[in-house]
Design a protein around this motif. Structure first.
Motif, PDB file in Angstrom:
ATOM      1  N   GLU A   1       0.822  -1.213   0.000  1.00 28.65           N
ATOM      2  CA  GLU A   1       0.000   0.000   0.000  1.00 28.65           C
ATOM      3  C   GLU A   1       0.856   1.264   0.000  1.00 28.65           C
ATOM      4  O   GLU A   1       0.535   2.254  -0.664  1.00 28.65           O
ATOM      5  CB  GLU A   1      -0.939  -0.018   1.202  1.00 28.65           C
ATOM      6  CG  GLU A   1      -1.915   1.146   1.234  1.00 28.65           C
ATOM      7  CD  GLU A   1      -2.916   1.047   2.369  1.00 28.65           C
ATOM      8  OE1 GLU A   1      -3.695   2.000   2.552  1.00 28.65           O
ATOM      9  OE2 GLU A   1      -2.912   0.016   3.090  1.00 28.65           O
ATOM     10  N   ARG A   2       1.949   1.253   0.731  1.00 31.71           N
ATOM     11  CA  ARG A   2       2.795   2.443   0.832  1.00 31.71           C
ATOM     12  C   ARG A   2       3.461   2.796  -0.501  1.00 31.71           C
ATOM     13  O   ARG A   2       3.857   3.946  -0.733  1.00 31.71           O
ATOM     14  CB  ARG A   2       3.872   2.216   1.900  1.00 31.71           C
ATOM     15  CG  ARG A   2       4.496   3.512   2.424  1.00 31.71           C
ATOM     16  CD  ARG A   2       5.410   3.220   3.577  1.00 31.71           C
ATOM     17  NE  ARG A   2       6.769   2.910   3.152  1.00 31.71           N
ATOM     18  CZ  ARG A   2       7.674   2.315   3.906  1.00 31.71           C
ATOM     19  NH1 ARG A   2       7.357   1.936   5.137  1.00 31.71           N
ATOM     20  NH2 ARG A   2       8.895   2.076   3.458  1.00 31.71           N
ATOM     21  N   PHE A   3       3.571   1.810  -1.387  1.00 30.16           N
ATOM     22  CA  PHE A   3       4.236   2.016  -2.669  1.00 30.16           C
ATOM     23  C   PHE A   3       3.270   2.503  -3.750  1.00 30.16           C
ATOM     24  O   PHE A   3       3.697   2.940  -4.822  1.00 30.16           O
ATOM     25  CB  PHE A   3       4.887   0.700  -3.121  1.00 30.16           C
ATOM     26  CG  PHE A   3       5.894   0.848  -4.223  1.00 30.16           C
ATOM     27  CD1 PHE A   3       7.079   1.530  -4.021  1.00 30.16           C
ATOM     28  CD2 PHE A   3       5.661   0.295  -5.472  1.00 30.16           C
ATOM     29  CE1 PHE A   3       8.015   1.674  -5.039  1.00 30.16           C
ATOM     30  CE2 PHE A   3       6.591   0.417  -6.496  1.00 30.16           C
ATOM     31  CZ  PHE A   3       7.770   1.111  -6.279  1.00 30.16           C
ATOM     32  N   LEU A   4       1.985   2.471  -3.478  1.00 30.30           N
ATOM     33  CA  LEU A   4       0.983   2.791  -4.495  1.00 30.30           C
ATOM     34  C   LEU A   4       1.077   4.231  -5.029  1.00 30.30           C
ATOM     35  O   LEU A   4       0.938   4.437  -6.239  1.00 30.30           O
ATOM     36  CB  LEU A   4      -0.420   2.517  -3.960  1.00 30.30           C
ATOM     37  CG  LEU A   4      -0.766   1.031  -3.816  1.00 30.30           C
ATOM     38  CD1 LEU A   4      -2.094   0.855  -3.093  1.00 30.30           C
ATOM     39  CD2 LEU A   4      -0.825   0.356  -5.188  1.00 30.30           C
ATOM     40  N   PRO A   5       1.301   5.267  -4.179  1.00 28.98           N
ATOM     41  CA  PRO A   5       1.441   6.616  -4.754  1.00 28.98           C
ATOM     42  C   PRO A   5       2.592   6.724  -5.751  1.00 28.98           C
ATOM     43  O   PRO A   5       2.466   7.412  -6.768  1.00 28.98           O
ATOM     44  CB  PRO A   5       1.685   7.494  -3.516  1.00 28.98           C
ATOM     45  CG  PRO A   5       1.032   6.754  -2.395  1.00 28.98           C
ATOM     46  CD  PRO A   5       1.273   5.300  -2.696  1.00 28.98           C
ATOM     47  N   SER A   6       3.696   6.040  -5.477  1.00 27.41           N
ATOM     48  CA  SER A   6       4.825   6.049  -6.414  1.00 27.41           C
ATOM     49  C   SER A   6       4.445   5.372  -7.715  1.00 27.41           C
ATOM     50  O   SER A   6       4.743   5.868  -8.813  1.00 27.41           O
ATOM     51  CB  SER A   6       6.033   5.337  -5.799  1.00 27.41           C
ATOM     52  OG  SER A   6       6.495   6.012  -4.659  1.00 27.41           O
ATOM     53  N   MET A   7       3.770   4.236  -7.602  1.00 28.75           N
ATOM     54  CA  MET A   7       3.372   3.495  -8.800  1.00 28.75           C
ATOM     55  C   MET A   7       2.344   4.289  -9.614  1.00 28.75           C
ATOM     56  O   MET A   7       2.401   4.325 -10.849  1.00 28.75           O
ATOM     57  CB  MET A   7       2.811   2.130  -8.391  1.00 28.75           C
ATOM     58  CG  MET A   7       2.621   1.168  -9.538  1.00 28.75           C
ATOM     59  SD  MET A   7       2.239  -0.527  -8.990  1.00 28.75           S
ATOM     60  CE  MET A   7       3.893  -1.197  -8.798  1.00 28.75           C
ATOM     61  N   ALA A   8       1.428   4.952  -8.917  1.00 27.50           N
ATOM     62  CA  ALA A   8       0.402   5.741  -9.607  1.00 27.50           C
ATOM     63  C   ALA A   8       1.031   6.913 -10.356  1.00 27.50           C
ATOM     64  O   ALA A   8       0.644   7.237 -11.496  1.00 27.50           O
ATOM     65  CB  ALA A   8      -0.638   6.239  -8.612  1.00 27.50           C
ATOM     66  N   LEU A   9       1.998   7.581  -9.730  1.00 21.00           N
ATOM     67  CA  LEU A   9       2.673   8.706 -10.381  1.00 21.00           C
ATOM     68  C   LEU A   9       3.419   8.235 -11.627  1.00 21.00           C
ATOM     69  O   LEU A   9       3.342   8.862 -12.696  1.00 21.00           O
ATOM     70  CB  LEU A   9       3.644   9.375  -9.403  1.00 21.00           C
ATOM     71  CG  LEU A   9       4.334  10.645  -9.904  1.00 21.00           C
ATOM     72  CD1 LEU A   9       3.323  11.754 -10.153  1.00 21.00           C
ATOM     73  CD2 LEU A   9       5.390  11.103  -8.899  1.00 21.00           C
ATOM     74  N   ALA A  10       4.129   7.128 -11.503  1.00 21.77           N
ATOM     75  CA  ALA A  10       4.849   6.572 -12.653  1.00 21.77           C
ATOM     76  C   ALA A  10       3.884   6.200 -13.772  1.00 21.77           C
ATOM     77  O   ALA A  10       4.134   6.481 -14.951  1.00 21.77           O
ATOM     78  CB  ALA A  10       5.656   5.352 -12.213  1.00 21.77           C
TER      79      ALA A  10
END
Length: 313
Positions: free
Chosen positions: A145-154
């Motif tokens: 879950e913590r990695f989702l903002p990074s993945m969404a931005l990419a």
């Protein structure tokens, strides 16, 4: 076999499609409760340039999807030789590495991102299990879950991920469906029916493998302008191990929705012939939906007149 889509309708004109979304029908809120929820009419929407494409995220559509984004993309020969597990391990690693390289490149030139090197440890146990033939849990959390903002931005800047883009607005979805079938695509223009898909959020409580992802929009102007959300299939890795291919939304809904009752049709597909794409974009422009408003940037501001000239030559 029951069709994948509860409603599957082909329109003949762009005006008919727009009218459908604005008329009093299943998309119209009827009470305060309908507009008190996060999604006003109980649906999220997605546009695709071809009607017959399955609902698959970018990283899972082709074997070479990650080739330009990481020095160690998954090797299809591994899968061809029957080693599904090794291919999956290399694919998961490549997905993570592609996002990490994107964040580092942006940070190098001073662009703010959610870059956090402690995130590298989030998926270490999963990768170790995959590369060492250990058992993995069927619903092991990936991405964390913590990695989702990074993945969404990419994802919103062109890096293929396993997140599938959706929007709260059917009109935004209509833009992205029509764009690649329109004169804007120039020589890459698609010449088949394009489609807008509707996913009833009531499915989320009954199809357990599909999770809705709503990253913060404050620092992601594209996500904010497009009213974007994502879905991710939690058991995609396990499905791949068992089937040698990635699951689509249709696969997952078909497998898990049996016997459930729905107050509105859960999965919808509306399509239009490619010849209507230009007219659809002209109608959407009148509703303030264009490349500039959906992807606000100085470059698109500079190109705004050229955009309009293309649609009204």
């Amino acid at each position: 076999m029951k069709p994948d889509f509860d409603i599957d309708h082909s329109f003949s004109s762009a005006r008919e499609l727009i009218d459908c979304f604005l008329e009093d029908n299943i998309f119209a809120p009827n009470s305060l409760f309908d507009v008190s929820e996060k999604f006003i009419n109980g649906y999220i929407f997605r546009g695709q340039a071809r009607k017959d494409w399955p609902l698959l995220p970018a990283a899972h559509r082709t074997y070479d999807a990650l080739e330009k984004y990481t020095p160690q993309p998954p090797y299809k020969g591994t899968l061809d030789s029957g080693d599904t597990r090794e291919y999956l391990a290399s694919h998961v690693h490549a997905e993570l590495r592609a996002v990490q390289l994107f964040l580092e490149a942006a940070d190098r030139v001073g662009i703010q991102t959610p870059l956090d090197y402690s995130d590298l440890a989030l998926h270490r146990s999963l990768l170790e299990a995959l590369f060492s033939d250990q058992e993995i849990e069927s619903h092991s959390e990936f991405p964390a879950e913590r990695f989702l903002p990074s993945m969404a931005l990419a994802q919103h800047h062109g890096v293929p991920t396993r997140l599938l883009d959706w929007t709260e607005s059917p009109l935004v979805a209509a833009y992205f469906a029509a764009e690649k079938a329109s004169v804007l695509a120039d020589n890459d223009r698609r010449d088949t029916e394009f489609a807008i898909f509707g996913f009833g959020t009531q499915l989320l409580g009954k199809v357990e493998s599909i999770t809705l992802v709503s990253p913060p929009r404050a620092n992601n102007s594209f996500l904010r302008a497009q009213r974007g959300v994502f879905t991710v299939i939690k058991n995609a890795n396990q499905f791949f191990l068992e089937n040698g291919r990635w699951p689509s939304i249709e696969d997952t809904v078909r497998a898990e929705r049996d016997g459930a009752h729905y107050t509105k049709p859960p999965l919808i597909r509306f399509s239009l012939p490619a010849t209507e794409a230009d007219q659809l974009l002209r109608l959407l422009y009148r509703l303030d939906i264009s490349r500039l408003t959906l992807m606000p940037s100085l470059n698109h501001a500079a190109e705004y007149l050229a955009y309009k000239r293309t649609l009204w030559p």
